[in-house]
Scaffold this motif. Structure first.
Motif, PDB file in Angstrom:
ATOM      1  N   ILE A 177      -3.139   7.880 -35.819  1.00 52.45           N
ATOM      2  CA  ILE A 177      -1.990   8.146 -36.638  1.00 52.45           C
ATOM      3  C   ILE A 177      -1.646   6.799 -37.359  1.00 52.45           C
ATOM      4  O   ILE A 177      -1.323   6.579 -38.588  1.00 52.45           O
ATOM      5  N   ALA A 178      -1.264   5.877 -36.500  1.00 51.34           N
ATOM      6  CA  ALA A 178      -0.871   4.471 -36.849  1.00 51.34           C
ATOM      7  C   ALA A 178      -1.902   3.817 -38.052  1.00 51.34           C
ATOM      8  O   ALA A 178      -1.615   3.485 -38.979  1.00 51.34           O
ATOM      9  N   GLY A 179      -3.156   3.918 -37.876  1.00 51.08           N
ATOM     10  CA  GLY A 179      -4.238   3.446 -38.632  1.00 51.08           C
ATOM     11  C   GLY A 179      -4.158   4.381 -40.074  1.00 51.08           C
ATOM     12  O   GLY A 179      -4.422   3.530 -41.001  1.00 51.08           O
ATOM     13  N   ALA A 180      -4.037   5.709 -39.993  1.00 51.49           N
ATOM     14  CA  ALA A 180      -3.896   6.351 -41.223  1.00 51.49           C
ATOM     15  C   ALA A 180      -2.561   5.816 -42.073  1.00 51.49           C
ATOM     16  O   ALA A 180      -2.783   5.873 -43.147  1.00 51.49           O
ATOM     17  N   PHE A 181      -1.422   5.797 -41.284  1.00 49.93           N
ATOM     18  CA  PHE A 181      -0.266   5.500 -42.038  1.00 49.93           C
ATOM     19  C   PHE A 181      -0.459   4.033 -42.749  1.00 49.93           C
ATOM     20  O   PHE A 181      -0.147   3.788 -43.916  1.00 49.93           O
ATOM     21  N   LEU A 182      -0.998   3.038 -41.912  1.00 47.08           N
ATOM     22  CA  LEU A 182      -1.148   1.759 -42.433  1.00 47.08           C
ATOM     23  C   LEU A 182      -2.119   1.702 -43.659  1.00 47.08           C
ATOM     24  O   LEU A 182      -1.935   0.964 -44.401  1.00 47.08           O
ATOM     25  N   GLY A 183      -3.272   2.346 -43.661  1.00 44.85           N
ATOM     26  CA  GLY A 183      -4.198   2.470 -44.321  1.00 44.85           C
ATOM     27  C   GLY A 183      -3.728   3.055 -45.542  1.00 44.85           C
ATOM     28  O   GLY A 183      -3.850   2.705 -46.845  1.00 44.85           O
ATOM     29  N   GLU A 184      -2.836   4.095 -45.279  1.00 46.30           N
ATOM     30  CA  GLU A 184      -2.365   4.877 -46.898  1.00 46.30           C
ATOM     31  C   GLU A 184      -1.371   3.868 -47.251  1.00 46.30           C
ATOM     32  O   GLU A 184      -1.449   3.876 -48.847  1.00 46.30           O
ATOM     33  N   ARG A 185      -0.551   2.943 -46.624  1.00 42.99           N
ATOM     34  CA  ARG A 185       0.196   2.015 -47.506  1.00 42.99           C
ATOM     35  C   ARG A 185      -0.365   1.079 -48.133  1.00 42.99           C
ATOM     36  O   ARG A 185       0.012   0.469 -49.122  1.00 42.99           O
TER      37      ARG A 185
END
Length: 71
Positions: free
Chosen positions: A32-40
């Motif tokens: 979840i953190a990787g998806a959030f940071l990747g999206e940003r």
């Protein structure tokens, strides 16, 4: 010499497994953190590319539009 490289790679993967993937809660948090940071990161990069390609064409770049008449 090849066995040293393999041993080192296995050690790296094993340490990654022990750190992230051993417990489900840590793995889900990592994803979840990787998806959030990747999206940003993607959003920031696309916005920069869009602004560089459209300099002078955006609403903010036209000085007459959006201003109130002076009284």
């Amino acid at each position: 010499m090849e066995t040293v490289g393999r041993k080192r790679g296995v050690g790296l993967m094993e340490s990654f497994y022990k750190l992230v993937m051993r417990r489900n809660s840590v793995y889900v948090t990592f994803v979840i953190a990787g998806a959030f940071l990747g999206e940003r990161a993607v959003d920031y990069g696309v916005k920069r590319i869009w602004e560089n390609n459209n300099v002078g064409k955006r609403y903010e770049d036209i000085p007459v539009l959006g201003q109130r008449p002076s009284e």
